[in-house]
Design an enzyme around this catalytic site. Structure first.
Site, PDB file in Angstrom:
ATOM      1  N   ALA A 122      -5.721  -5.997  -3.837  1.00 19.61           N
ATOM      2  CA  ALA A 122      -4.860  -6.625  -4.421  1.00 19.61           C
ATOM      3  C   ALA A 122      -5.542  -7.937  -5.044  1.00 19.61           C
ATOM      4  O   ALA A 122      -4.855  -8.838  -5.750  1.00 19.61           O
ATOM      5  CB  ALA A 122      -3.845  -7.458  -3.328  1.00 19.61           C
ATOM      6  N   ASN A 178      -6.913  -8.233   4.234  1.00 17.75           N
ATOM      7  CA  ASN A 178      -7.599  -7.417   3.373  1.00 17.75           C
ATOM      8  C   ASN A 178      -8.369  -8.074   2.189  1.00 17.75           C
ATOM      9  O   ASN A 178      -9.656  -7.654   1.848  1.00 17.75           O
ATOM     10  CB  ASN A 178      -6.698  -6.460   2.729  1.00 17.75           C
ATOM     11  CG  ASN A 178      -6.216  -5.360   4.044  1.00 17.75           C
ATOM     12  OD1 ASN A 178      -6.978  -4.989   4.815  1.00 17.75           O
ATOM     13  ND2 ASN A 178      -4.909  -5.461   4.092  1.00 17.75           N
ATOM     14  N   HIS A 208      -3.935 -14.606  -6.409  1.00 14.13           N
ATOM     15  CA  HIS A 208      -5.385 -14.890  -5.782  1.00 14.13           C
ATOM     16  C   HIS A 208      -6.125 -15.206  -6.793  1.00 14.13           C
ATOM     17  O   HIS A 208      -6.326 -14.649  -7.689  1.00 14.13           O
ATOM     18  CB  HIS A 208      -5.725 -13.351  -4.949  1.00 14.13           C
ATOM     19  CG  HIS A 208      -4.879 -12.868  -4.106  1.00 14.13           C
ATOM     20  ND1 HIS A 208      -4.488 -13.360  -2.802  1.00 14.13           N
ATOM     21  CD2 HIS A 208      -4.116 -11.832  -4.118  1.00 14.13           C
ATOM     22  CE1 HIS A 208      -3.893 -12.784  -2.126  1.00 14.13           C
ATOM     23  NE2 HIS A 208      -3.486 -11.635  -2.852  1.00 14.13           N
TER      24      HIS A 208
HETATM   25  N1  LIG Z   1      -6.970  -3.765   0.291  1.00 11.98           N
HETATM   26  C1  LIG Z   1      -5.849  -4.417  -0.077  1.00 11.98           C
HETATM   27  O1  LIG Z   1      -6.028  -5.375  -0.907  1.00 11.98           O
HETATM   28  C2  LIG Z   1      -4.728  -3.994   0.538  1.00 11.98           C
HETATM   29  C3  LIG Z   1      -3.398  -4.397  -0.200  1.00 11.98           C
HETATM   30  C4  LIG Z   1      -2.183  -3.858   0.513  1.00 11.98           C
HETATM   31  C5  LIG Z   1      -2.241  -3.174   1.627  1.00 11.98           C
HETATM   32  N2  LIG Z   1      -3.552  -2.717   2.288  1.00 11.98           N
HETATM   33  C6  LIG Z   1      -3.601  -2.344   3.776  1.00 11.98           C
HETATM   34  O2  LIG Z   1      -3.330  -0.851   3.287  1.00 11.98           O
HETATM   35  C7  LIG Z   1      -2.643  -0.172   4.393  1.00 11.98           C
HETATM   36  C8  LIG Z   1      -1.391   0.455   3.686  1.00 11.98           C
HETATM   37  O3  LIG Z   1      -0.614  -0.400   3.092  1.00 11.98           O
HETATM   38  P1  LIG Z   1       0.909   0.241   2.491  1.00 11.98           P
HETATM   39  O4  LIG Z   1       1.162  -1.057   1.742  1.00 11.98           O
HETATM   40  O5  LIG Z   1       0.953   1.527   2.038  1.00 11.98           O
HETATM   41  O6  LIG Z   1       1.663  -0.013   3.917  1.00 11.98           O
HETATM   42  P2  LIG Z   1       3.026   0.797   4.188  1.00 11.98           P
HETATM   43  O7  LIG Z   1       3.379   0.065   5.683  1.00 11.98           O
HETATM   44  O8  LIG Z   1       4.019   1.050   3.259  1.00 11.98           O
HETATM   45  O9  LIG Z   1       2.514   2.264   4.610  1.00 11.98           O
HETATM   46  C9  LIG Z   1       1.691   2.414   5.871  1.00 11.98           C
HETATM   47  C10 LIG Z   1       1.928   3.987   6.233  1.00 11.98           C
HETATM   48  O10 LIG Z   1       0.722   4.343   7.405  1.00 11.98           O
HETATM   49  C11 LIG Z   1       1.499   4.807   8.330  1.00 11.98           C
HETATM   50  N3  LIG Z   1       0.693   4.750   9.791  1.00 11.98           N
HETATM   51  C12 LIG Z   1       0.478   3.352  10.104  1.00 11.98           C
HETATM   52  N4  LIG Z   1      -0.537   3.746  11.505  1.00 11.98           N
HETATM   53  C13 LIG Z   1      -0.812   4.817  11.084  1.00 11.98           C
HETATM   54  C14 LIG Z   1      -1.697   5.572  11.933  1.00 11.98           C
HETATM   55  N5  LIG Z   1      -2.297   5.029  12.988  1.00 11.98           N
HETATM   56  N6  LIG Z   1      -2.214   6.814  11.585  1.00 11.98           N
HETATM   57  C15 LIG Z   1      -1.224   7.512  10.722  1.00 11.98           C
HETATM   58  N7  LIG Z   1      -0.320   6.878   9.574  1.00 11.98           N
HETATM   59  C16 LIG Z   1      -0.211   5.628  10.160  1.00 11.98           C
HETATM   60  C17 LIG Z   1       2.881   4.223   8.473  1.00 11.98           C
HETATM   61  O11 LIG Z   1       3.633   5.142   9.316  1.00 11.98           O
HETATM   62  C18 LIG Z   1       3.344   3.940   7.171  1.00 11.98           C
HETATM   63  O12 LIG Z   1       4.019   5.267   6.677  1.00 11.98           O
HETATM   64  C19 LIG Z   1      -2.068  -1.228   5.468  1.00 11.98           C
HETATM   65  O13 LIG Z   1      -3.217  -1.319   6.240  1.00 11.98           O
HETATM   66  C20 LIG Z   1      -2.371  -2.501   4.258  1.00 11.98           C
HETATM   67  O14 LIG Z   1      -2.608  -3.671   5.409  1.00 11.98           O
HETATM   68  C21 LIG Z   1      -4.863  -3.327   1.597  1.00 11.98           C
END
Ligand SMILES: NC(=O)c1ccc[n+]([C@@H]2O[C@H](COP(=O)([O-])OP(=O)(O)OC[C@H]3O[C@@H](n4cnc5c(N)ncnc54)[C@H](O)[C@@H]3O)[C@@H](O)[C@H]2O)c1
Length: 257
Positions: A122, A178, A208
Protein backbone atom coordinates in the site's frame (compact mmCIF):
# COMPACT_ATOMS: atom_id res chain seq x y z
CA UNK A 1 8.26 -19.27 -19.06
CA UNK A 2 5.17 -21.31 -18.16
CA UNK A 3 4.47 -21.81 -14.50
CA UNK A 4 1.94 -22.88 -11.90
CA UNK A 5 0.88 -20.63 -9.06
CA UNK A 6 -0.35 -21.48 -5.58
CA UNK A 7 -2.40 -18.89 -3.67
CA UNK A 8 -2.89 -18.97 0.10
CA UNK A 9 -5.77 -16.64 1.03
CA UNK A 10 -8.70 -16.01 -1.30
CA UNK A 11 -9.78 -12.63 0.13
CA UNK A 12 -9.46 -9.19 -1.46
CA UNK A 13 -5.82 -9.44 -2.60
CA UNK A 14 -5.85 -13.19 -3.36
CA UNK A 15 -8.92 -12.71 -5.56
CA UNK A 16 -7.38 -9.81 -7.49
CA UNK A 17 -4.12 -11.74 -7.99
CA UNK A 18 -5.93 -14.92 -9.10
CA UNK A 19 -8.06 -12.99 -11.61
CA UNK A 20 -4.97 -11.28 -13.04
CA UNK A 21 -3.03 -14.59 -13.16
CA UNK A 22 -5.99 -16.21 -14.94
CA UNK A 23 -5.34 -13.84 -17.86
CA UNK A 24 -1.56 -14.31 -17.95
CA UNK A 25 -0.35 -16.65 -20.70
CA UNK A 26 2.72 -17.53 -18.62
CA UNK A 27 0.55 -19.09 -15.89
CA UNK A 28 -0.94 -22.49 -16.60
CA UNK A 29 -2.62 -23.54 -13.36
CA UNK A 30 -3.71 -21.71 -10.22
CA UNK A 31 -4.11 -23.70 -7.00
CA UNK A 32 -6.22 -22.09 -4.30
CA UNK A 33 -6.29 -22.56 -0.55
CA UNK A 34 -8.19 -20.68 2.16
CA UNK A 35 -9.26 -21.71 5.66
CA UNK A 36 -12.64 -20.26 4.66
CA UNK A 37 -13.99 -22.90 2.25
CA UNK A 38 -16.65 -20.50 0.90
CA UNK A 39 -13.95 -18.01 -0.12
CA UNK A 40 -12.01 -20.74 -1.98
CA UNK A 41 -15.10 -21.94 -3.84
CA UNK A 42 -16.30 -18.45 -4.73
CA UNK A 43 -12.93 -17.57 -6.23
CA UNK A 44 -12.51 -20.93 -7.98
CA UNK A 45 -15.87 -20.44 -9.74
CA UNK A 46 -14.74 -17.04 -10.99
CA UNK A 47 -11.53 -18.14 -12.73
CA UNK A 48 -10.79 -20.64 -15.51
CA UNK A 49 -7.43 -22.08 -14.38
CA UNK A 50 -8.31 -22.64 -10.71
CA UNK A 51 -8.23 -25.86 -8.60
CA UNK A 52 -8.82 -26.06 -4.85
CA UNK A 53 -6.14 -27.99 -2.96
CA UNK A 54 -4.48 -27.97 0.44
CA UNK A 55 -1.06 -26.29 0.60
CA UNK A 56 0.63 -29.67 1.22
CA UNK A 57 -1.04 -31.11 -1.88
CA UNK A 58 -0.39 -28.19 -4.24
CA UNK A 59 3.22 -27.50 -3.20
CA UNK A 60 4.87 -30.20 -5.37
CA UNK A 61 2.98 -28.86 -8.42
CA UNK A 62 3.71 -25.12 -8.17
CA UNK A 63 6.64 -22.83 -8.97
CA UNK A 64 5.55 -19.81 -6.94
CA UNK A 65 3.35 -19.43 -3.87
CA UNK A 66 1.47 -16.19 -3.27
CA UNK A 67 0.56 -15.55 0.36
CA UNK A 68 -2.35 -13.13 0.81
CA UNK A 69 -3.79 -14.52 4.03
CA UNK A 70 -2.32 -13.52 7.41
CA UNK A 71 0.85 -13.40 9.47
CA UNK A 72 -0.18 -16.73 10.97
CA UNK A 73 -0.23 -18.30 7.50
CA UNK A 74 3.31 -17.02 6.82
CA UNK A 75 4.48 -18.50 10.13
CA UNK A 76 2.78 -21.79 9.29
CA UNK A 77 3.81 -22.26 5.64
CA UNK A 78 6.83 -20.14 4.70
CA UNK A 79 9.50 -22.61 5.84
CA UNK A 80 7.96 -25.63 4.15
CA UNK A 81 7.44 -23.67 0.89
CA UNK A 82 11.05 -22.49 0.80
CA UNK A 83 12.43 -25.86 1.89
CA UNK A 84 10.89 -27.31 -1.28
CA UNK A 85 12.74 -24.64 -3.30
CA UNK A 86 9.59 -22.73 -4.29
CA UNK A 87 9.57 -18.95 -4.61
CA UNK A 88 7.32 -17.15 -2.13
CA UNK A 89 5.52 -13.81 -2.38
CA UNK A 90 4.57 -12.47 1.06
CA UNK A 91 1.82 -9.85 1.40
CA UNK A 92 1.64 -10.10 5.20
CA UNK A 93 5.05 -8.40 5.38
CA UNK A 94 4.52 -7.63 9.08
CA UNK A 95 5.34 -11.31 9.76
CA UNK A 96 8.99 -10.41 9.10
CA UNK A 97 8.94 -7.98 12.04
CA UNK A 98 10.50 -10.87 13.99
CA UNK A 99 14.20 -10.60 13.04
CA UNK A 100 14.96 -14.24 13.92
CA UNK A 101 12.11 -15.54 11.74
CA UNK A 102 13.20 -13.32 8.83
CA UNK A 103 16.81 -14.51 9.11
CA UNK A 104 15.68 -18.15 9.22
CA UNK A 105 13.65 -17.72 6.01
CA UNK A 106 16.55 -15.90 4.32
CA UNK A 107 18.91 -18.76 5.21
CA UNK A 108 16.57 -21.42 3.79
CA UNK A 109 15.96 -19.39 0.59
CA UNK A 110 19.72 -19.02 0.09
CA UNK A 111 20.33 -22.73 0.59
CA UNK A 112 17.46 -23.77 -1.68
CA UNK A 113 18.20 -21.06 -4.29
CA UNK A 114 14.72 -19.58 -4.24
CA UNK A 115 13.37 -16.08 -3.66
CA UNK A 116 11.15 -14.31 -1.17
CA UNK A 117 9.33 -11.38 -2.79
CA UNK A 118 7.92 -8.58 -0.61
CA UNK A 119 5.65 -6.35 -2.71
CA UNK A 120 5.69 -2.66 -1.76
CA UNK A 121 1.97 -3.05 -1.04
CA UNK A 122 0.00 0.00 0.00
CA UNK A 123 3.02 2.33 0.09
CA UNK A 124 4.97 4.08 -2.70
CA UNK A 125 8.62 5.13 -2.82
CA UNK A 126 10.14 1.80 -1.70
CA UNK A 127 12.24 1.70 -4.91
CA UNK A 128 13.93 5.00 -3.97
CA UNK A 129 14.54 3.90 -0.38
CA UNK A 130 16.09 0.63 -1.61
CA UNK A 131 18.50 2.49 -3.88
CA UNK A 132 19.29 5.14 -1.28
CA UNK A 133 20.08 2.49 1.35
CA UNK A 134 23.11 1.37 -0.65
CA UNK A 135 24.81 4.45 0.83
CA UNK A 136 24.11 6.40 4.03
CA UNK A 137 20.52 7.42 4.79
CA UNK A 138 20.30 9.94 7.64
CA UNK A 139 16.56 9.83 8.18
CA UNK A 140 13.47 7.94 7.02
CA UNK A 141 10.04 9.06 8.20
CA UNK A 142 6.67 7.53 7.42
CA UNK A 143 3.64 9.77 7.96
CA UNK A 144 0.40 7.80 7.83
CA UNK A 145 -2.74 9.94 7.80
CA UNK A 146 -6.21 8.48 8.22
CA UNK A 147 -9.68 9.82 8.89
CA UNK A 148 -10.14 9.64 12.72
CA UNK A 149 -12.83 6.93 12.36
CA UNK A 150 -10.34 4.61 10.60
CA UNK A 151 -8.19 4.83 13.75
CA UNK A 152 -11.17 4.35 16.08
CA UNK A 153 -11.01 8.02 17.16
CA UNK A 154 -13.45 10.91 17.12
CA UNK A 155 -11.24 14.04 16.89
CA UNK A 156 -12.51 17.26 15.28
CA UNK A 157 -9.00 18.56 14.59
CA UNK A 158 -5.76 17.09 13.16
CA UNK A 159 -4.13 15.03 15.95
CA UNK A 160 -0.83 13.14 15.97
CA UNK A 161 -1.74 9.86 17.68
CA UNK A 162 1.72 8.27 17.43
CA UNK A 163 5.23 9.64 17.12
CA UNK A 164 8.10 7.20 17.52
CA UNK A 165 9.99 4.39 15.82
CA UNK A 166 8.50 1.70 13.55
CA UNK A 167 9.09 -1.04 16.12
CA UNK A 168 6.83 0.70 18.67
CA UNK A 169 4.37 1.88 15.99
CA UNK A 170 3.48 -1.64 14.89
CA UNK A 171 2.96 -2.68 18.54
CA UNK A 172 0.53 0.21 19.20
CA UNK A 173 -1.06 0.29 15.73
CA UNK A 174 -0.85 -3.24 14.33
CA UNK A 175 -3.02 -2.27 11.32
CA UNK A 176 -0.07 -0.19 10.10
CA UNK A 177 2.31 -3.10 10.34
CA UNK A 178 2.69 -4.03 6.64
CA UNK A 179 3.54 -0.52 5.46
CA UNK A 180 5.95 0.12 8.35
CA UNK A 181 7.55 -3.30 7.79
CA UNK A 182 8.07 -2.83 4.01
CA UNK A 183 9.63 0.58 4.56
CA UNK A 184 11.82 -0.55 7.48
CA UNK A 185 13.07 -3.64 5.64
CA UNK A 186 13.88 -1.61 2.52
CA UNK A 187 15.70 1.13 4.39
CA UNK A 188 17.13 1.62 7.87
CA UNK A 189 15.30 -1.03 9.93
CA UNK A 190 12.50 -0.97 12.50
CA UNK A 191 14.44 0.88 15.20
CA UNK A 192 15.64 3.75 12.98
CA UNK A 193 12.54 4.34 10.85
CA UNK A 194 10.52 7.20 12.29
CA UNK A 195 6.72 6.88 12.18
CA UNK A 196 4.03 9.48 12.69
CA UNK A 197 0.38 8.41 12.65
CA UNK A 198 -2.10 11.23 12.22
CA UNK A 199 -5.87 11.28 12.67
CA UNK A 200 -7.17 14.04 10.40
CA UNK A 201 -10.88 14.88 10.04
CA UNK A 202 -10.07 16.63 6.72
CA UNK A 203 -8.71 13.35 5.27
CA UNK A 204 -11.15 11.26 3.27
CA UNK A 205 -8.68 8.45 2.44
CA UNK A 206 -5.72 6.68 4.06
CA UNK A 207 -2.46 8.20 2.89
CA UNK A 208 1.19 7.29 3.39
CA UNK A 209 4.01 9.77 2.95
CA UNK A 210 7.68 8.80 2.98
CA UNK A 211 10.30 11.45 3.68
CA UNK A 212 13.97 10.52 3.50
CA UNK A 213 17.28 12.31 3.54
CA UNK A 214 20.73 10.92 2.86
CA UNK A 215 23.82 10.92 0.67
CA UNK A 216 21.57 10.49 -2.40
CA UNK A 217 19.69 13.73 -1.67
CA UNK A 218 16.10 14.08 -0.44
CA UNK A 219 13.04 11.95 -1.20
CA UNK A 220 9.37 12.65 -0.74
CA UNK A 221 6.74 10.15 -1.92
CA UNK A 222 3.06 10.20 -1.09
CA UNK A 223 0.12 8.01 -1.97
CA UNK A 224 -3.57 8.52 -1.22
CA UNK A 225 -5.19 5.13 -1.37
CA UNK A 226 -8.59 4.18 -2.73
CA UNK A 227 -10.16 1.23 -0.89
CA UNK A 228 -10.30 -2.15 -2.62
CA UNK A 229 -13.77 -2.46 -4.21
CA UNK A 230 -14.11 -5.95 -2.63
CA UNK A 231 -12.82 -5.11 0.87
CA UNK A 232 -12.91 -1.51 2.08
CA UNK A 233 -10.28 -2.34 4.75
CA UNK A 234 -7.69 -3.21 2.07
CA UNK A 235 -6.08 -0.54 -0.16
CA UNK A 236 -6.55 -1.17 -3.87
CA UNK A 237 -2.87 -0.25 -4.37
CA UNK A 238 -1.89 -3.35 -2.34
CA UNK A 239 -3.59 -5.60 -4.90
CA UNK A 240 -2.06 -3.70 -7.80
CA UNK A 241 1.37 -4.02 -6.22
CA UNK A 242 0.78 -7.77 -5.72
CA UNK A 243 -0.11 -8.18 -9.41
CA UNK A 244 2.88 -6.06 -10.47
CA UNK A 245 5.13 -8.38 -8.42
CA UNK A 246 3.69 -11.41 -10.18
CA UNK A 247 4.35 -9.73 -13.54
CA UNK A 248 7.89 -9.00 -12.39
CA UNK A 249 8.38 -12.73 -11.75
CA UNK A 250 7.21 -13.74 -15.24
CA UNK A 251 8.52 -10.77 -17.25
CA UNK A 252 11.99 -10.77 -18.83
CA UNK A 253 12.39 -7.02 -18.24
CA UNK A 254 12.67 -5.97 -14.59
CA UNK A 255 11.94 -2.30 -13.97
CA UNK A 256 12.91 -0.50 -10.78
CA UNK A 257 15.59 -0.81 -8.10
N1 LIG B 1 1.83 -5.30 2.22
C1 LIG B 1 0.79 -4.46 2.30
O1 LIG B 1 0.91 -3.23 2.14
C2 LIG B 1 -0.56 -5.02 2.57
C3 LIG B 1 -1.71 -4.29 2.26
C4 LIG B 1 -2.96 -4.85 2.49
C5 LIG B 1 -3.04 -6.11 3.10
N2 LIG B 1 -1.90 -6.76 3.44
C6 LIG B 1 -1.97 -8.09 4.10
O2 LIG B 1 -2.25 -9.08 3.12
C7 LIG B 1 -3.06 -10.11 3.72
C8 LIG B 1 -4.33 -10.28 2.86
O3 LIG B 1 -5.05 -9.07 2.83
P1 LIG B 1 -6.53 -8.98 2.23
O4 LIG B 1 -6.88 -7.55 2.20
O5 LIG B 1 -6.63 -9.81 1.00
O6 LIG B 1 -7.35 -9.69 3.42
P2 LIG B 1 -8.77 -10.42 3.35
O7 LIG B 1 -9.26 -10.45 4.77
O8 LIG B 1 -9.64 -9.84 2.31
O9 LIG B 1 -8.40 -11.93 2.90
C9 LIG B 1 -7.61 -12.80 3.66
C10 LIG B 1 -8.06 -14.23 3.36
O10 LIG B 1 -7.10 -15.12 3.91
C11 LIG B 1 -7.76 -16.17 4.58
N3 LIG B 1 -6.88 -16.67 5.64
C12 LIG B 1 -6.59 -16.10 6.83
N4 LIG B 1 -5.72 -16.87 7.51
C13 LIG B 1 -5.44 -17.93 6.72
C14 LIG B 1 -4.61 -19.07 6.88
N5 LIG B 1 -3.90 -19.28 7.99
N6 LIG B 1 -4.56 -19.97 5.86
C15 LIG B 1 -5.30 -19.80 4.74
N7 LIG B 1 -6.12 -18.73 4.54
C16 LIG B 1 -6.19 -17.82 5.53
C17 LIG B 1 -9.05 -15.55 5.11
O11 LIG B 1 -10.04 -16.55 5.31
C18 LIG B 1 -9.41 -14.58 3.98
O12 LIG B 1 -10.25 -15.19 3.01
C19 LIG B 1 -3.34 -9.66 5.16
O13 LIG B 1 -2.45 -10.28 6.05
C20 LIG B 1 -3.08 -8.18 5.14
O14 LIG B 1 -2.63 -7.67 6.39
C21 LIG B 1 -0.69 -6.27 3.17
Amino acid sequence: MIMNLGIIGCGAIGTDVAKAADKMVEIEKIYLFDIDKKAEMKLCKNIKKGTIKSVEDFLPKVDVVFEAASQKAVNEYAEVILNLGKDLVVMSVGSLFDDKFKEKLEKIAREKKCKIYLPSGAVCGIDGILSASIDVIDEVTLVTTKPPKALGKNFDKRTVVFNGNARDAVKEFPMNINVAASLSLAGVGFDNTHVEIVADPVATRNSHKILAHGKFGRLRAEVENMPNPNNSKSSYMASLSAIATLKRIVNPIQIGA
